[in-house]
Design an enzyme around this catalytic site. Structure first.
Site, short mmCIF file in Angstrom:
data_model
loop_
_atom_site.label_atom_id
_atom_site.label_comp_id
_atom_site.label_asym_id
_atom_site.label_seq_id
_atom_site.Cartn_x
_atom_site.Cartn_y
_atom_site.Cartn_z
N GLU A 252 10.25 -4.28 23.62
CA GLU A 252 10.19 -4.84 22.27
C GLU A 252 8.93 -4.27 21.65
O GLU A 252 7.87 -4.92 21.61
CB GLU A 252 10.16 -6.38 22.33
CG GLU A 252 10.48 -7.03 20.99
CD GLU A 252 9.23 -7.38 20.21
OE1 GLU A 252 8.63 -6.45 19.64
OE2 GLU A 252 8.87 -8.55 20.16
N GLU A 261 1.01 -1.54 15.13
CA GLU A 261 0.51 -1.71 16.50
C GLU A 261 0.70 -0.44 17.34
O GLU A 261 0.18 -0.35 18.45
CB GLU A 261 1.15 -2.91 17.21
CG GLU A 261 0.85 -4.24 16.52
CD GLU A 261 1.50 -5.42 17.22
OE1 GLU A 261 2.25 -5.20 18.20
OE2 GLU A 261 1.25 -6.54 16.79
#
Length: 529
Positions: A252, A261
C-alpha cells in the site's frame, strides 16, 4: 595478549528452538529443537543443523553460505549458488531460545567465515543505503516514527474502503496467491501479509522499516493459522536481502496525490530486486485524475486567512509588511478534504502510472500537460486531483478509488487553489501544466499553470486570454477535512421572516384547535401566501 582463534571458537555447538526447511514445497512446519555445529573437514569449513530425533541434516559450506537477520532471535541461512543473480540452492529458517544464544552464534559464524577466507561480512546489513542517499535523515526519522505508532495504523485499518478493497482484491484472486511466495513491501501492521496467507500463499516476507515491525510480529504470532508462513523482516527494501524470488508483490504505497511520501519508488525497487520475471504486482497500475473546479467559499476562506496580517496597529505594531508573504504562504498549501463533485467545471482527464514498467528515476519528475473544455461560465479557482489504483488479478480486476462522490477514504481529495482565479465561458478551452518535482523531504513541489484560451469567432487563431500560476508544497497541505457541502442545483427563494414565539405564550385550550385550522377559508390561505 590477543586470544587465539581457537579460543574464540571454543563453543562449537549451539542449541536452537527450531529449524524450518525453506526449499520444501509446501513449506515444512517448524521442526523440533536442533543443534548447530561448526566443523572443518579436509579444508572445507561447514555449518550443520542436526535434529536429534531425526537422521536428516542441513549442511552449508561457509564459503558460500549467507546469514540473514530477521529479528533478534530469528535468522535465515542460505547457500548462495550465484551471487550476481541472487539465486539460492537451499535455505533454512532458524530460531534461537534467547538473544544471548543468537548473538554467540553470530559471533562464531563470523569467525568461522574468516577461517574459510571469505572476505567481508556474511550477515547482511544496511550499508550505503540508496534510500538514505536521496532522503534527508530528519524526514525519514519522522516518517518511520509516524508509521511506527499503532494509532496511525488503526486510522488506516479503519479506512474500510482501503482495507476492504485490498481484502477483496486478494481473496477474489486466490489463484494468484495459492502456493506462491509473496513480498509485502512496507508491511506496517502486517494486515496485507495475513490476507495473502489466508489466500493460500506458500510464504510471505513482510518487510517493514519502522518499529511497527515488532507489533507486526506480535500480531502475526497471535494468529497461528498462518503465522508459520509469514516472516517479518525489519529493514528497507533498498537494503535487505531475501532467500528467494517473489511471485507476488503486495503493498500500500500510495500517498496524497498518489505519489506523496515517495514510497512508490521503494515499490518499484522491490520489483526489480525481488520479483520473478512473470510475477504480479498488487496494485498494478495507478492513475492521477485532474479537473478544474470553482469554489467561491474555499477561495474566500483561503484569502481571509491572511487578513490577520493587514492589521496596522496590533499592540502598536504594523503587521502589513508581512501580508504579502502570508497570503502567498496560505495559497501554497494544497487543500486536502472531500468536496462535492458538482464543483468540477470540466470533464476530467487522467495520467497513468504503470508500476510494472516505471523506473525509479521516472518518479523524480512528473510532467502532465493539461487540456480541458469548460462546461459552464464561471470563475476557475484551481485544479482538483484524486487517484485510483488497479489490482489486475488473473480472476478479477478491482479498482480502489478516492474520487469525489465515492465513499470517502483517509486520502480524501486534493485541490490546488490559485491566488488569481481565471474566468471561462462554456465551451472555452482550458490548458496548462501540472509539474511535480520530488524533493528530499519525501514529497513533491507542485508547479501549476492554468490558462483560458480564446473562444468564439477567431478562436482558431489561438492565443491565451488569461493565465494563472501557483507553486505548492505537497509536504505541507492544509487538512480541511470537511465533509462535502451541499450545493443545490437551483437556489430556493428565502422564506419570509417569521415572528418569534415564546413557548410559554402558546396555550392550547382544547383539541378543537386543529379543527379551527382546518375550517380556515381557502381564500385566507391564499392571501397569506
Amino acid at each position: 595478549m590477543e586470544a587465539s582463534p581457537l579460543k574464540k571458537l571454543e563453543q562449537l555447538e549451539f542449541s536452537l528452538d527450531s529449524v524450518t526447511d525453506l526449499s520444501s514445497s509446501p513449506p515444512a512446519s517448524p521442526s523440533s529443537p536442533a543443534v548447530a555445529t561448526f566443523s572443518c573437514v579436509d579444508g572445507v569449513t561447514e555449518l550443520r543443523f542436526l535434529q536429534p530425533d531425526s537422521t536428516h541434516c542441513f549442511t552449508f559450506d561457509l564459503a558460500s553460505a549467507q546469514l540473514f537477520k530477521l529479528g533478534t532471535v530469528q535468522f535465515i541461512c542460505v547457500s548462495d549458488d550465484n551471487s550476481e543473480e541472487r539465486s539460492f540452492s537451499k535455505g533454512v529458517n532458524i530460531k534461537f531460545g534467547s538473544e544471548k544464544d543468537s548473538k554467540e552464534f553470530c559471533d562464531s559464524f563470523e569467525e568461522w567465515r574468516k577461517d574459510a577466507l571469505v572476505p567481508g561480512s556474511s550477515i547482511v546489513s544496511a550499508s550505503n543505503s540508496k534510500f538514505d542517499e536521496k532522503i534527508e535523515a530528519s524526514s525519514a526519522k519522522m516518517y518511520f516514527h509516524y508509521y511506527g505508532q499503532l494509532l496511525h495504523q488503526q486510522n488506516m485499518l479503519q479506512d474500510y474502503v482501503r482495507t476492504g478493497t485490498y481484502y477483496a482484491a486478494v481473496m477474489e484472486n486466490r489463484s494468484d496467491f495459492a502456493g506462491r511466495v509473496v513480498v509485502d513491501v512496507g508491511a506496517g501492521s502486517g494486515i496485507l501479509s495475513m490476507f495473502a496467507a489466508q489466500a493460500g500463499a506458500k510464504h510471505v516476507y513482510a518487510v517493514e522499516a519502522s518499529e511497527m515491525a515488532e507489533y507486526a510480529r506480535k500480531l502475526i504470532a497471535g494468529n497461528p493459522l498462518f503465522a508459520d508462513r509469514i516472516t517479518v523482516i525489519k529493514g528497507k527494501v533498498e537494503d535487505i536481502e531475501l532467500p528467494e524470488k517473489a511471485d507476488i508483490l503486495i503493498s500500500e504505497p500510495m500517498g496524497t496525490l498518489l505519489v506523496n511520501e515517495r514510497m512508490l519508488e521503494s515499490y518499484v525497487i522491490a520489483r526489480d530486486r525481488f520479483m520473478s520475471p512473470n510475477g504480479k504486482m498488487f496494485p498494478t497500475v495507478g492513475r492521477i485524475h485532474m479537473a478544474p473546479f470553482s469554489d467561491e467559499f474555499l477561495f474566500i476562506e483561503m484569502a481571509n486567512k491572511a487578513l490577520f496580517w493587514q492589521q496596522q496597529n496590533y499592540y502598536g505594531v504594523d503587521l502589513t509588511p508581512l501580508f504579502g508573504s502570508a497570503h502567498q504562504g496560505y495559497f501554497s498549501q494544497p487543500v486536502v478534504d472531500a468536496f462535492d463533485p458538482r464543483l468540477l467545471v470540466a470533464p476530467l482527464m487522467f495520467h497513468t502510472i504503470d508500476f510494472t514498467q516505471m523506473k525509479e528515476e521516472d518518479f523524480y519528475e512528473i510532467d502532465i500537460p493539461l487540456k480541458f473544455t469548460s462546461s459552464v461560465c464561471t470563475r476557475v479557482h484551481g485544479l482538483a486531483c484524486w487517484f485510483d489504483v488497479l489490482f489486475d488479478g488473473s480472476t478479477v480486476q478491482r479498482w480502489l478509488t478516492t474520487a469525489p462522490g465515492a465513499p470517502t477514504t483517509h486520502w480524501y481529495q486534493i485541490r490546488c487553489v490559485l491566488a488569481q482565479p481565471i474566468y471561462v465561458m462554456a465551451g472555452q478551452e482550458i490548458t496548462g501544466r501540472l509539474h511535480l518535482i520530488a524533493h528530499s523531504a519525501q514529497s513533491y513541489t507542485i508547479d501549476l499553470t492554468l490558462s483560458a484560451k480564446m473562444w468564439g469567432p477567431g478562436a482558431s487563431q489561438g492565443g491565451i486570454l488569461q493565465s494563472s500560476t501557483g507553486k505548492f508544497d505537497l509536504k505541507e497541505p492544509y487538512y480541511r477535512m470537511s465533509q462535502p457541502q451541499a450545493y443545490p442545483a437551483a437556489q430556493e427563494p428565502p422564506l419570509p421572516p417569521q415572528p418569534q414565539l415564546n413557548p410559554q405564550d402558546i396555550q392550547i385550550q382544547s383539541d378543537d384547535f386543529e379543527e379551527e385550522l382546518l375550517q380556515e377559508p381557502a381564500q385566507n390561505a391564499s392571501t397569506q401566501l
